[in-house]
Motif scaffolding. Structure first.
Motif, PDB file in Angstrom:
ATOM      1  N   UNK A  91       0.841  -1.361   0.053  1.00 26.45           N
ATOM      2  CA  UNK A  91      -0.041   0.002  -0.226  1.00 26.45           C
ATOM      3  C   UNK A  91       0.863   1.191   0.022  1.00 26.45           C
ATOM      4  N   UNK A  92       2.137   0.994   0.402  1.00 30.64           N
ATOM      5  CA  UNK A  92       3.011   2.521   0.230  1.00 30.64           C
ATOM      6  C   UNK A  92       3.364   2.422  -1.219  1.00 30.64           C
ATOM      7  N   UNK A  93       3.441   1.577  -1.695  1.00 30.50           N
ATOM      8  CA  UNK A  93       3.785   1.353  -3.290  1.00 30.50           C
ATOM      9  C   UNK A  93       2.535   2.033  -4.251  1.00 30.50           C
ATOM     10  N   UNK A  94       1.281   1.698  -3.807  1.00 36.63           N
ATOM     11  CA  UNK A  94       0.341   1.910  -4.283  1.00 36.63           C
ATOM     12  C   UNK A  94      -0.013   3.527  -4.211  1.00 36.63           C
ATOM     13  N   UNK A  95       0.238   3.952  -2.824  1.00 34.95           N
ATOM     14  CA  UNK A  95       0.080   5.408  -2.555  1.00 34.95           C
ATOM     15  C   UNK A  95       0.999   6.196  -3.188  1.00 34.95           C
ATOM     16  N   UNK A 132       0.311   6.903  -6.843  1.00 35.56           N
ATOM     17  CA  UNK A 132      -0.572   7.653  -7.180  1.00 35.56           C
ATOM     18  C   UNK A 132      -0.445   9.264  -6.841  1.00 35.56           C
ATOM     19  N   UNK A 133       0.924   9.359  -6.269  1.00 35.94           N
ATOM     20  CA  UNK A 133       1.680  10.501  -6.207  1.00 35.94           C
ATOM     21  C   UNK A 133       1.200  11.305  -4.816  1.00 35.94           C
ATOM     22  N   UNK A 134       0.973  10.344  -3.887  1.00 32.43           N
ATOM     23  CA  UNK A 134       0.658  11.080  -2.525  1.00 32.43           C
ATOM     24  C   UNK A 134       1.881  11.017  -1.656  1.00 32.43           C
ATOM     25  N   UNK A 135       1.771  11.903  -0.810  1.00 32.82           N
ATOM     26  CA  UNK A 135       2.998  11.782   0.422  1.00 32.82           C
ATOM     27  C   UNK A 135       2.458  10.504   1.283  1.00 32.82           C
ATOM     28  N   UNK A 136       3.453  10.079   1.843  1.00 37.56           N
ATOM     29  CA  UNK A 136       3.021   8.824   2.794  1.00 37.56           C
ATOM     30  C   UNK A 136       3.636   9.000   4.086  1.00 37.56           C
ATOM     31  N   UNK A 189       8.716   0.043   7.023  1.00 37.73           N
ATOM     32  CA  UNK A 189       8.028   0.440   5.548  1.00 37.73           C
ATOM     33  C   UNK A 189       7.804  -0.706   4.772  1.00 37.73           C
ATOM     34  N   UNK A 190       8.200  -1.949   4.958  1.00 39.72           N
ATOM     35  CA  UNK A 190       8.045  -2.982   4.104  1.00 39.72           C
ATOM     36  C   UNK A 190       8.062  -4.378   4.993  1.00 39.72           C
ATOM     37  N   UNK A 191       8.166  -5.513   4.154  1.00 39.92           N
ATOM     38  CA  UNK A 191       8.295  -6.815   4.863  1.00 39.92           C
ATOM     39  C   UNK A 191       9.827  -7.043   4.878  1.00 39.92           C
ATOM     40  N   UNK A 192      10.676  -6.686   4.034  1.00 35.37           N
ATOM     41  CA  UNK A 192      11.871  -6.950   3.987  1.00 35.37           C
ATOM     42  C   UNK A 192      12.811  -5.810   3.305  1.00 35.37           C
ATOM     43  N   UNK A 193      14.092  -6.055   3.231  1.00 35.41           N
ATOM     44  CA  UNK A 193      15.060  -4.832   2.318  1.00 35.41           C
ATOM     45  C   UNK A 193      14.557  -4.984   1.211  1.00 35.41           C
ATOM     46  N   UNK A 194      14.501  -5.963   0.425  1.00 34.24           N
ATOM     47  CA  UNK A 194      14.211  -5.920  -0.804  1.00 34.24           C
ATOM     48  C   UNK A 194      12.833  -4.875  -1.453  1.00 34.24           C
ATOM     49  N   UNK A 249      10.130   0.160  -2.477  1.00 39.13           N
ATOM     50  CA  UNK A 249       9.480   1.606  -1.940  1.00 39.13           C
ATOM     51  C   UNK A 249      10.255   2.801  -2.085  1.00 39.13           C
ATOM     52  N   UNK A 250      11.663   2.622  -1.837  1.00 40.57           N
ATOM     53  CA  UNK A 250      12.553   4.175  -1.955  1.00 40.57           C
ATOM     54  C   UNK A 250      12.462   4.267  -3.559  1.00 40.57           C
ATOM     55  N   UNK A 251      12.472   3.434  -4.336  1.00 37.50           N
ATOM     56  CA  UNK A 251      12.337   3.951  -5.565  1.00 37.50           C
ATOM     57  C   UNK A 251      11.190   4.504  -6.215  1.00 37.50           C
ATOM     58  N   UNK A 252      10.194   4.126  -5.625  1.00 41.21           N
ATOM     59  CA  UNK A 252       8.848   4.585  -6.017  1.00 41.21           C
ATOM     60  C   UNK A 252       8.422   5.871  -5.199  1.00 41.21           C
ATOM     61  N   UNK A 253       9.206   6.235  -4.127  1.00 36.72           N
ATOM     62  CA  UNK A 253       9.296   7.535  -3.602  1.00 36.72           C
ATOM     63  C   UNK A 253      10.018   8.688  -4.320  1.00 36.72           C
ATOM     64  N   UNK A 254      11.360   8.187  -4.716  1.00 36.59           N
ATOM     65  CA  UNK A 254      12.017   8.803  -5.690  1.00 36.59           C
ATOM     66  C   UNK A 254      11.270   9.372  -6.783  1.00 36.59           C
ATOM     67  N   UNK A 255      10.681   8.462  -7.568  1.00 38.50           N
ATOM     68  CA  UNK A 255       9.938   8.660  -8.688  1.00 38.50           C
ATOM     69  C   UNK A 255       8.936   9.421  -8.538  1.00 38.50           C
TER      70      UNK A 255
END
Length: 333
Positions: free
Chosen positions: A82-86, A89-93, A99-104, A109-115
């Motif tokens: 759901x962090x990836x989905x948000x 959609x261009x939302x602040x999170x 932040x996730x289930x594991x480092x991978x 999620x980090x890549x999605x936030x940068x994008x």
């Protein structure tokens, strides 16, 4: 005050009353929508907490143009998806930790936030309270000398067996729920320890009836400057304990409850000169956190936490699991 944040809440979790609803009320921000798996539960939650409206699903809430910030307090295994989905959609999170289930997954999620170019932060609320700031100030001042050892212990009495925190598919376990605070608190001492700590050992115990899920875990760490650390957690302890003790060459400083300082705001300093207790105030750590997050969204103020920090923490969590004989948490299948 700048324009209030317009926040959408994923899930009707009880924790959100303290972690988001109360702080939003205290700081003038709006919780404009809530969604839950069961619409009637979301409606009851909205009525109880004064949320402006109910969205039909998590997807609908994330797509809502009025929602600019998504708060994600769902079960751990649902943080990543759901962090990836948000972010898509261009939302602040603002996400509960980890932040996730594991480092991978955290790296995705980090890549999605940068994008997305939006603000992404893991809710390590303790870091914003004056209690933790004071621990760092005392260490930085030299009053207790050079850092030698740090001990963080985060423990609670056992949740019910049906609690998602005992579910491996939902990325449960003591480290995910509690030990992340211990490990993070040690990581935050890097400026006074010659750099970031590395894991040197870990041992843990499995929850009876929950294969692969840790009931407790003790991790040993070492800092480049020679200091050592102990990061411990226990999710079936005989009492609540959330302490952080920093030992220097000339004394020590203790926060009896660094995770929930609103319950115990003491900082105790002991040196050769004697002992003193400082009280730093019982205003909620979650309220300080929401203020800092809003300052970032509205004014670009710096934050001590971002998606890079989240990946570093998750990498350390995975390493602790492996060293203690567990597997890192699986992604939600």
């Amino acid at each position: 005050m700048s324009e209030p944040l317009r926040i959408g809440l994923l899930g009707a979790a009880r924790i959100s009353g303290a972690s988001l609803i109360g702080p939003a009320r205290a700081t003038g921000h709006r919780v404009v929508a809530v969604a839950a798996r069961d619409r009637s539960r979301a409606e009851a939650y909205a009525a109880e907490h004064g949320v402006e409206r109910v969205a039909g699903s998590y997807t609908e809430l994330i797509a809502d143009p009025e929602v600019e910030v998504v708060y994600n307090p769902l079960a751990n295994g649902l943080h990543g998806p759901w962090n990836l989905a948000a972010l898509a959609a261009g939302k602040h999170v603002l996400t509960e930790k980890p932040s996730a289930s594991n480092a991978e997954e955290a790296a995705e999620v980090r890549e999605a936030a940068a994008k997305a170019g939006t603000v992404f932060m893991e809710a390590f609320h303790y870091l914003f309270h004056p209690v933790t700031r004071r621990l760092h100030e005392v260490l930085a001042s030299g009053e207790i000398g050079e850092l030698r050892h740090v001990e963080a212990m985060v423990a609670i009495q056992a949740p019910p067996d049906t609690d998602p925190r005992w579910s491996l598919p939902l990325a449960g376990g003591a480290v995910m729920d509690l030990g992340c605070y211990s490990l993070h608190a040690l990581r935050m001492l890097a400026p006074w320890a010659g750099g970031a700590p590395r894991l040197v050992s870990a041992r843990g115990g499995q929850r009876a009836g929950a294969p692969g899920v840790d009931e407790w875990l003790d991790a040993g760490l070492a800092f480049p400057g020679g200091a050592t650390g102990s990061a411990r957690c226990h999710m079936a302890y005989d009492r609540l304990e959330m302490s952080c003790r920093i030992i220097g060459s000339r004394g020590e400083v203790l926060a009896p409850n660094f995770v929930l300082p609103q319950r115990d705001d003491r900082v105790v300093v002991r040196t050769g000169e004697g002992e003193r207790t400082e009280r730093l105030g019982t205003r909620s750590s979650y309220t300080y956190q929401l203020e800092a997050f809003a300052d970032r969204v509205r004014g670009g103020a710096p934050l001590p936490l971002d998606a890079d920090d989240a990946v570093t923490t998750m990498t350390l969590i995975d390493a602790a699991y492996r060293a203690a004989g567990f597997e890192p948490r699986p992604r939600l299948s």
